[in-house]
Write a protein that holds these residues in place. Structure first.
Motif, PDB file in Angstrom:
ATOM      1  N   LYS A  92      24.088  44.023  79.104  1.00  0.00           N
ATOM      2  CA  LYS A  92      25.400  44.470  79.573  1.00  0.00           C
ATOM      3  C   LYS A  92      26.063  45.414  78.585  1.00  0.00           C
ATOM      4  CE  LYS A  92      26.290  40.229  82.212  1.00  0.00           C
ATOM      5  NZ  LYS A  92      27.221  39.081  82.402  1.00  0.00           N
ATOM      6  N   GLN A  93      26.615  46.474  79.141  1.00  0.00           N
ATOM      7  CA  GLN A  93      27.444  47.388  78.362  1.00  0.00           C
ATOM      8  C   GLN A  93      28.891  46.993  78.628  1.00  0.00           C
ATOM      9  OE1 GLN A  93      26.426  49.635  76.193  1.00  0.00           O
ATOM     10  NE2 GLN A  93      28.431  50.462  75.687  1.00  0.00           N
ATOM     11  N   ASN A  94      29.530  46.400  77.635  1.00  0.00           N
ATOM     12  CA  ASN A  94      30.889  45.885  77.846  1.00  0.00           C
ATOM     13  C   ASN A  94      31.933  46.985  77.996  1.00  0.00           C
ATOM     14  OD1 ASN A  94      29.982  43.207  77.543  1.00  0.00           O
ATOM     15  ND2 ASN A  94      30.168  43.330  75.319  1.00  0.00           N
ATOM     16  N   VAL A  95      31.697  48.103  77.328  1.00  0.00           N
ATOM     17  CA  VAL A  95      32.662  49.197  77.335  1.00  0.00           C
ATOM     18  C   VAL A  95      31.977  50.440  77.882  1.00  0.00           C
ATOM     19  CG1 VAL A  95      34.267  50.561  75.949  1.00  0.00           C
ATOM     20  CG2 VAL A  95      33.760  48.197  75.299  1.00  0.00           C
ATOM     21  N   PRO A  96      32.407  50.949  79.043  1.00  0.00           N
ATOM     22  CA  PRO A  96      31.774  52.145  79.600  1.00  0.00           C
ATOM     23  C   PRO A  96      31.865  53.326  78.638  1.00  0.00           C
ATOM     24  CG  PRO A  96      33.220  51.093  81.208  1.00  0.00           C
ATOM     25  CD  PRO A  96      33.488  50.419  79.897  1.00  0.00           C
ATOM     26  N   PRO A  97      30.909  54.256  78.697  1.00  0.00           N
ATOM     27  CA  PRO A  97      30.911  55.385  77.767  1.00  0.00           C
ATOM     28  C   PRO A  97      32.212  56.174  77.751  1.00  0.00           C
ATOM     29  CG  PRO A  97      28.820  55.277  78.934  1.00  0.00           C
ATOM     30  CD  PRO A  97      29.703  54.243  79.551  1.00  0.00           C
ATOM     31  N   LEU A 112      42.072  56.102  61.895  1.00  0.00           N
ATOM     32  CA  LEU A 112      41.356  54.829  61.838  1.00  0.00           C
ATOM     33  C   LEU A 112      39.853  55.058  61.928  1.00  0.00           C
ATOM     34  CD1 LEU A 112      43.576  52.722  64.252  1.00  0.00           C
ATOM     35  CD2 LEU A 112      43.322  52.316  61.802  1.00  0.00           C
ATOM     36  N   ARG A 113      39.096  54.419  61.039  1.00  0.00           N
ATOM     37  CA  ARG A 113      37.657  54.365  61.179  1.00  0.00           C
ATOM     38  C   ARG A 113      37.307  53.367  62.271  1.00  0.00           C
ATOM     39  NH1 ARG A 113      34.849  56.635  56.784  1.00  0.00           N
ATOM     40  NH2 ARG A 113      33.051  55.258  57.096  1.00  0.00           N
ATOM     41  N   VAL A 114      36.052  53.340  62.687  1.00  0.00           N
ATOM     42  CA  VAL A 114      35.656  52.447  63.772  1.00  0.00           C
ATOM     43  C   VAL A 114      34.444  51.628  63.356  1.00  0.00           C
ATOM     44  CG1 VAL A 114      36.578  53.963  65.552  1.00  0.00           C
ATOM     45  CG2 VAL A 114      34.185  54.199  64.870  1.00  0.00           C
ATOM     46  N   ALA A 115      34.322  50.440  63.942  1.00  0.00           N
ATOM     47  CA  ALA A 115      33.170  49.564  63.743  1.00  0.00           C
ATOM     48  C   ALA A 115      32.717  49.134  65.128  1.00  0.00           C
ATOM     49  CB  ALA A 115      33.539  48.354  62.888  1.00  0.00           C
ATOM     50  N   LEU A 116      31.574  49.658  65.576  1.00  0.00           N
ATOM     51  CA  LEU A 116      31.108  49.413  66.930  1.00  0.00           C
ATOM     52  C   LEU A 116      29.968  48.408  66.935  1.00  0.00           C
ATOM     53  CD1 LEU A 116      31.052  53.039  68.433  1.00  0.00           C
ATOM     54  CD2 LEU A 116      32.965  51.440  68.200  1.00  0.00           C
ATOM     55  N   HIS A 117      30.212  47.249  67.515  1.00  0.00           N
ATOM     56  CA  HIS A 117      29.153  46.262  67.725  1.00  0.00           C
ATOM     57  C   HIS A 117      28.177  46.837  68.745  1.00  0.00           C
ATOM     58  CE1 HIS A 117      27.812  42.055  69.087  1.00  0.00           C
ATOM     59  NE2 HIS A 117      27.391  42.854  70.056  1.00  0.00           N
ATOM     60  N   ALA A 118      26.930  47.046  68.328  1.00  0.00           N
ATOM     61  CA  ALA A 118      25.884  47.524  69.238  1.00  0.00           C
ATOM     62  C   ALA A 118      24.569  46.925  68.770  1.00  0.00           C
ATOM     63  CB  ALA A 118      25.826  49.046  69.259  1.00  0.00           C
ATOM     64  N   ILE A 119      23.979  46.059  69.581  1.00  0.00           N
ATOM     65  CA  ILE A 119      22.747  45.365  69.214  1.00  0.00           C
ATOM     66  C   ILE A 119      21.533  45.977  69.904  1.00  0.00           C
ATOM     67  CG2 ILE A 119      21.516  43.177  69.460  1.00  0.00           C
ATOM     68  CD1 ILE A 119      24.087  41.725  68.788  1.00  0.00           C
ATOM     69  N   ALA A 127      26.838  54.411  71.626  1.00  0.00           N
ATOM     70  CA  ALA A 127      27.731  54.446  70.470  1.00  0.00           C
ATOM     71  C   ALA A 127      27.568  55.749  69.695  1.00  0.00           C
ATOM     72  CB  ALA A 127      27.457  53.249  69.566  1.00  0.00           C
ATOM     73  N   LEU A 128      26.339  56.176  69.481  1.00  0.00           N
ATOM     74  CA  LEU A 128      26.102  57.402  68.709  1.00  0.00           C
ATOM     75  C   LEU A 128      26.618  58.628  69.454  1.00  0.00           C
ATOM     76  CD1 LEU A 128      22.556  56.699  67.240  1.00  0.00           C
ATOM     77  CD2 LEU A 128      24.736  56.780  66.012  1.00  0.00           C
ATOM     78  N   ARG A 129      26.494  58.647  70.766  1.00  0.00           N
ATOM     79  CA  ARG A 129      27.047  59.775  71.524  1.00  0.00           C
ATOM     80  C   ARG A 129      28.565  59.831  71.389  1.00  0.00           C
ATOM     81  NH1 ARG A 129      22.813  58.494  75.306  1.00  0.00           N
ATOM     82  NH2 ARG A 129      24.215  57.240  76.614  1.00  0.00           N
ATOM     83  N   ALA A 130      29.190  58.666  71.356  1.00  0.00           N
ATOM     84  CA  ALA A 130      30.651  58.636  71.182  1.00  0.00           C
ATOM     85  C   ALA A 130      31.042  59.097  69.786  1.00  0.00           C
ATOM     86  CB  ALA A 130      31.172  57.224  71.454  1.00  0.00           C
ATOM     87  N   PHE A 131      30.288  58.679  68.775  1.00  0.00           N
ATOM     88  CA  PHE A 131      30.551  59.153  67.419  1.00  0.00           C
ATOM     89  C   PHE A 131      30.462  60.677  67.366  1.00  0.00           C
ATOM     90  CE2 PHE A 131      29.685  54.861  65.597  1.00  0.00           C
ATOM     91  CZ  PHE A 131      30.679  54.835  64.633  1.00  0.00           C
ATOM     92  N   GLU A 132      29.395  61.220  67.941  1.00  0.00           N
ATOM     93  CA  GLU A 132      29.187  62.667  67.834  1.00  0.00           C
ATOM     94  C   GLU A 132      30.233  63.448  68.620  1.00  0.00           C
ATOM     95  OE1 GLU A 132      25.576  65.757  67.403  1.00  0.00           O
ATOM     96  OE2 GLU A 132      25.172  63.919  68.541  1.00  0.00           O
ATOM     97  N   ALA A 133      30.603  62.966  69.788  1.00  0.00           N
ATOM     98  CA  ALA A 133      31.547  63.688  70.634  1.00  0.00           C
ATOM     99  C   ALA A 133      32.957  63.686  70.065  1.00  0.00           C
ATOM    100  CB  ALA A 133      31.551  63.086  72.037  1.00  0.00           C
ATOM    101  N   SER A 139      31.024  52.697  61.407  1.00  0.00           N
ATOM    102  CA  SER A 139      29.754  51.970  61.371  1.00  0.00           C
ATOM    103  C   SER A 139      29.329  51.497  62.745  1.00  0.00           C
ATOM    104  CB  SER A 139      29.881  50.745  60.453  1.00  0.00           C
ATOM    105  OG  SER A 139      30.842  49.836  60.992  1.00  0.00           O
ATOM    106  N   ILE A 140      28.016  51.289  62.867  1.00  0.00           N
ATOM    107  CA  ILE A 140      27.477  50.487  63.960  1.00  0.00           C
ATOM    108  C   ILE A 140      27.187  49.113  63.381  1.00  0.00           C
ATOM    109  CG2 ILE A 140      25.513  50.141  65.507  1.00  0.00           C
ATOM    110  CD1 ILE A 140      25.406  53.107  65.948  1.00  0.00           C
ATOM    111  N   GLU A 141      27.814  48.110  63.963  1.00  0.00           N
ATOM    112  CA  GLU A 141      27.635  46.739  63.502  1.00  0.00           C
ATOM    113  C   GLU A 141      26.403  46.135  64.163  1.00  0.00           C
ATOM    114  OE1 GLU A 141      29.713  45.240  61.184  1.00  0.00           O
ATOM    115  OE2 GLU A 141      30.549  47.263  61.013  1.00  0.00           O
ATOM    116  N   HIS A 142      25.516  45.629  63.371  1.00  0.00           N
ATOM    117  CA  HIS A 142      24.257  44.989  63.769  1.00  0.00           C
ATOM    118  C   HIS A 142      23.116  46.002  63.859  1.00  0.00           C
ATOM    119  CE1 HIS A 142      26.804  41.569  64.369  1.00  0.00           C
ATOM    120  NE2 HIS A 142      27.379  42.094  65.431  1.00  0.00           N
TER     121      HIS A 142
END
Length: 301
Positions: A92-97, A112-119, A127-133, A139-142
């Motif tokens: 499941k993707q909890n948060v749509p892109p 604010l920096r961000v910490a994205l839980h992504a396993i 998550a990486l597409r959101a960082f780049e855009a 960080s990516i957590e996990h």
């Protein structure tokens, strides 16, 4: 401590410091439901909270983008096998892109920096597409299941991999059932460091013990029992594990915070090629003295 609890940015730490719990450095996170309030208060990552004596600061926006391996809700590119797939074959993707993009844009626009839980690897990709855009930093957590291309993108974007090696102790038994054939893409610490990714080790307490020495030991030996190391090619050295556990400072030098520990044993004293001995040494390092901002907060002498 980076406090990623849901109420971390509620001001409770101010009360704790006022009551005398002022012996550690704390960063407080905020979740999406509190982002508007934090933005309205003008809090930016790194800003000090009043009453924290300089030790209590604002941390990142935390977003839980997917689930977990154990619940088969980590969002993956390949489906979970057979009966394990359930109603969500890919997790499941909890948060749509689109929503994730907006959250990162808001956080970044307000300091604010961000910490994205992504396993799962699909969640890592989103998550990486959101960082780049958005140009977000953080960080990516996990980052548990990753591809080689994703690791290269993390290095290029300067996205930190915040990894909790102790999860490996249980997940090594889950991965062959839930992610068969993908064992070599889990907890890829060696690949990340070799690619130039900024790796930070953490505990994920209370899910895992609040024990940095355990995390370092697992990162080095990739086993917690009598079984051989799991995917040993992804192990890192004791020196690398220690460097990934010093909040990015790396060494002691003029101008650095005086957050120091004095040890009764050299944590790097085992032969580099004997990962079991190195891990055993790390698990049992006696801490004689701890200083936070130059103040002694622990003395076992």
């Amino acid at each position: 401590v980076v406090d990623l609890e849901f109420d971390a940015a509620s001001g409770r730490w101010v009360d704790r410091f006022a009551s005398g719990l002022d012996t550690l450095r704390v960063r407080t996170a905020v979740y999406p439901d509190g982002l508007g309030r934090v933005v309205g208060e003008g809090r930016r990552t790194g800003d000090a909270w009043d009453g924290g004596g300089g030790l209590l600061t604002m941390g990142p926006l935390k977003v839980i983008t997917d689930g977990s391996l154990g619940t088969r809700t980590a969002h993956c590119c390949e489906p979970y096998p057979g009966a394990l797939a359930g109603d969500a074959p890919h997790g499941k993707q909890n948060v749509p892109p689109e929503e994730l993009h907006d959250l990162l844009a808001t956080a970044t626009g307000h300091g604010l920096r961000v910490a994205l839980h992504a396993i799962g690897d699909a969640a890592v990709a989103i998550a990486l597409r959101a960082f780049e855009a958005t140009g977000a930093r953080g960080s990516i957590e996990h980052a548990q299941l990753t591809t080689t291309d994703q690791i290269a993108t993390m290095a290029r974007l300067g996205v930190r991999a915040s990894v909790q090696p102790a999860h490996l102790l249980e997940d090594r038994d889950l991965v062959p059932r839930c992610w068969p054939g993908r064992e070599d893409r889990c907890f890829r610490l060696r690949s990340m460091l070799d690619a130039g990714v900024d790796v930070a080790l953490g505990s994920d307490a209370p899910v895992s013990p609040l024990d940095p020495w355990l995390e370092m030991a697992v990162a080095v030996h990739r086993s917690g029992d009598d079984r051989p190391p799991w995917v040993p090619g992804q192990a890192i050295t004791a020196a690398e594990a220690l460097a990934a556990s010093t909040d990015g400072w790396g060494t002691v030098a003029a101008g650095h915070p005086a957050d120091l520990v004095a040890l009764d044993r050299d944590p790097l004293g085992a032969p580099v090629d004997d990962t079991a001995a190195a891990a055993a040494l790390l698990r049992d390092v006696p801490v004689a003295l701890t200083l936070v901002a130059g103040r002694t907060v622990h003395d076992a002498r």
